[in-house]
Design an enzyme around this catalytic site. Sequence first.
Site, mmCIF file in Angstrom:
data_model
loop_
_atom_site.group_PDB
_atom_site.id
_atom_site.type_symbol
_atom_site.label_atom_id
_atom_site.label_comp_id
_atom_site.label_asym_id
_atom_site.label_seq_id
_atom_site.Cartn_x
_atom_site.Cartn_y
_atom_site.Cartn_z
ATOM 1 N N ASP A 132 0.863 -1.182 0.000
ATOM 2 C CA ASP A 132 0.000 0.000 0.000
ATOM 3 C C ASP A 132 0.908 1.242 0.000
ATOM 4 O OD1 ASP A 132 -2.100 1.737 0.021
ATOM 5 O OD2 ASP A 132 -3.205 0.692 1.595
HETATM 6 C C1 BGC Z 1 -4.996 3.198 0.174
HETATM 7 C C2 BGC Z 1 -5.149 2.157 -0.912
HETATM 8 C C3 BGC Z 1 -4.953 2.789 -2.273
HETATM 9 C C4 BGC Z 1 -3.621 3.515 -2.311
HETATM 10 C C5 BGC Z 1 -3.318 4.165 -3.640
HETATM 11 C C6 BGC Z 1 -3.754 4.033 0.005
HETATM 12 O O1 BGC Z 1 -3.678 5.073 0.903
HETATM 13 O O2 BGC Z 1 -4.994 2.551 1.431
HETATM 14 O O3 BGC Z 1 -6.389 1.524 -0.807
HETATM 15 O O4 BGC Z 1 -5.033 1.805 -3.261
HETATM 16 O O5 BGC Z 1 -3.615 4.508 -1.314
HETATM 17 O O6 BGC Z 1 -4.112 5.267 -3.877
#
Ligand code: BGC
Length: 718
Positions: free
Chosen positions: A258
Amino acid sequence: MAKDLQKLLRRMTLVEKIGQLSMLSGDFTATGPTLSPDFRDAVRAGRAGSLLNLWGREAVLEVQRLAVEETRLGIPLVFGFDVLHGHRTIFPIPLAEAGSFDPMLWELTARRSAAEATADGISLTFAPMLDVARDPRWGRIAESPGEDPWLAAAYATAKVRGFQGDDLASPDSLPATAKHFGAYGAVLAGREYASVEVSERTLHEVHLPAFVAAVQAGVAAVMPALTDLGGVPATAHAPLLRRELRRNQGFDGVIVSDHSAVSDLLAHGVAGDLAEAAALALRAGVDIDMMGRAYERGLPLALERGLVTEREIDAAVRRVLRWKQRLGLFEDPYRGLSAAPAQSVGHLDRALAREAARRSMVLLKNDGDLLPLSASARRVAVIGPLAAAGGELLGPWWAAGDRASAVSYRDGLAEGLPDREIRHAAGCAIGGDGGNGDASGFAEAVALARWSDVAVLCLGEAAELSGEAASRADPGLPGLQRDLAEAVIATGTPTLLVLTSGRPLIEPAILSRAPAVMAAWFPGIEGGAALADLVSGQAAPSGRLAVSWPADRGQIPVFFGQRPTGRPAPGDGGRYVSRYLDRPSTPLYPFGHGMGYTRFALDTLTVTVDTLGPDQDLGVSVGVTNTGRRAGQETVLLFLHDPVASSARPLLELRGFQRIELQPGERGTVRFTLPPAAFELLDHRLRPAREPGRVEIMVGPAADRDRLLSTWIELQPA
Ligand code: BGC
């Protein structure tokens, strides 16, 4: 691995290898998404293998050309984006769409999103989000398919199929990411990014089944959660990623961290510096570091210190290259984009968005059959801060959606009820982070309610109060909206309360006083038109709750799959039984609840056999009659309960759902087929097992024992 990829790997420098394991982000500017000069240089130098947040045909073509033509090895990039519930056509949020109980619809909206996103150059979506969520304080419940593991697994299968299609290399296939692995939905007290503490059994029974389903459906990527699991962050959790996901589930795609999750390992308190963080994540099995730049900075140091070996780095690079090959990128890095653009880019599928929104809204109550509106309701007051706020209806992830493309409730009702006089007043601000405003608009709103024959009171959350980093300790109506609701309802004008939100809003007093309540969730671009379809009676509501609606904050988490207790509470009273002294234990509305404009009665629950052999399917059927005066759709849920097993089984376990459309007075039959796996539970070593004995089979409209028909079968030993 194909021979030429092996050769390619041998030619790569350490910097280029780590580049393949690094994902950088585009920026959103006034002219649209773009890549900063720094990151362009990184791409040219082979220091990036993938990007996120860069989309649009021209931008992607240009940056892909940099990678293919201006880097030493010409390895194409993957372009990732959060296409959660639509790319340009924004559909209802997942929590809402899950409540349609319709795998075909889930698949169709994902297919449409894939067509739009791939036309914009996207080659990876960070979806489906599969976190089973039972706590409305957690903002990300909006992105989830709700509280039930079996429903989440069915949703996972449909979404992966819809996004990816049959062939990952096809230009309109959108490779998917199952996220967030695992148990992110169980964050402590619903507080975003907080620690997670669940038992191994709960992890396997509740939080992992949707991921198992996604892996079985061939999902291209998996993203570990930002959270820890019992003290070990998912990003550094070798048993979870290597043993459970790769070995036990057989996942052979790529694990993408993530956002900044690798560098977050420092704050988690398990790594002293970036070298340690990078080593922990890589050794746990994380192939790609999203935006943390921890692999870029940390891995060379980790290698020097002997925390990782080059072989370990090579293994991750090999997986990423093989994955790019499966995505067809070496064959055609532009995945069809270099051909002339299709006429349809930018065209929205409003019909599908409207249908999805109609099918996702849940009519929670309808006292006195206020809906559909009678012909005598000539004057309609559309009141509330969400009434004209079309952009908010898109909810927390709107990808490449245009907030201006959304049909507000006010506009939808004006268009859908052309023979009525519609007037509008906001009454107050939405409230929340940006301040709560004042009550100066109340008088106008109350006067309008008095003028009208019926008031449509549009209350709820702004999109920013929902989704990531939007936990709320008081998940009710924000700002002054409670007071506005009291004032409007007090006029005595029959009121339909339309709730826009990413979670069940806990407002028992208001919900009991409003005669009719529609949970519209964040319904997407056609929210207003869909509401008008339902209010006017053009269509009947058929959405159901994919999550229990609590009666009180103190009940959280309240969900139907609870285990029995040694001190069950049969009624409302009694001491030394499992209950609250001051509140009921049951939710205000159970999972599966949702009304239509007619009534249904269930009869004659039958099973094909009373004693079920280990390899046999069980057929279950039930009669359904439309006893009302309008055509309508009923959703029938099937639950099991095993009353005596080696570990206490949940009081209800969902194992099936079916929908049936019936004319007034018509009777039909709903049939289920339960395969042997439906009767498996996890033994004391958490291995699937079949335990002989009696099992109760129940069917009905909602997870409410009083409304379920029941019968018993005997399971024979394996
Ligand atoms: C979120 C994810 C997301 C990623 C990219 C993160 O902060 O937890 O779900 O895919 O950002 O935007």
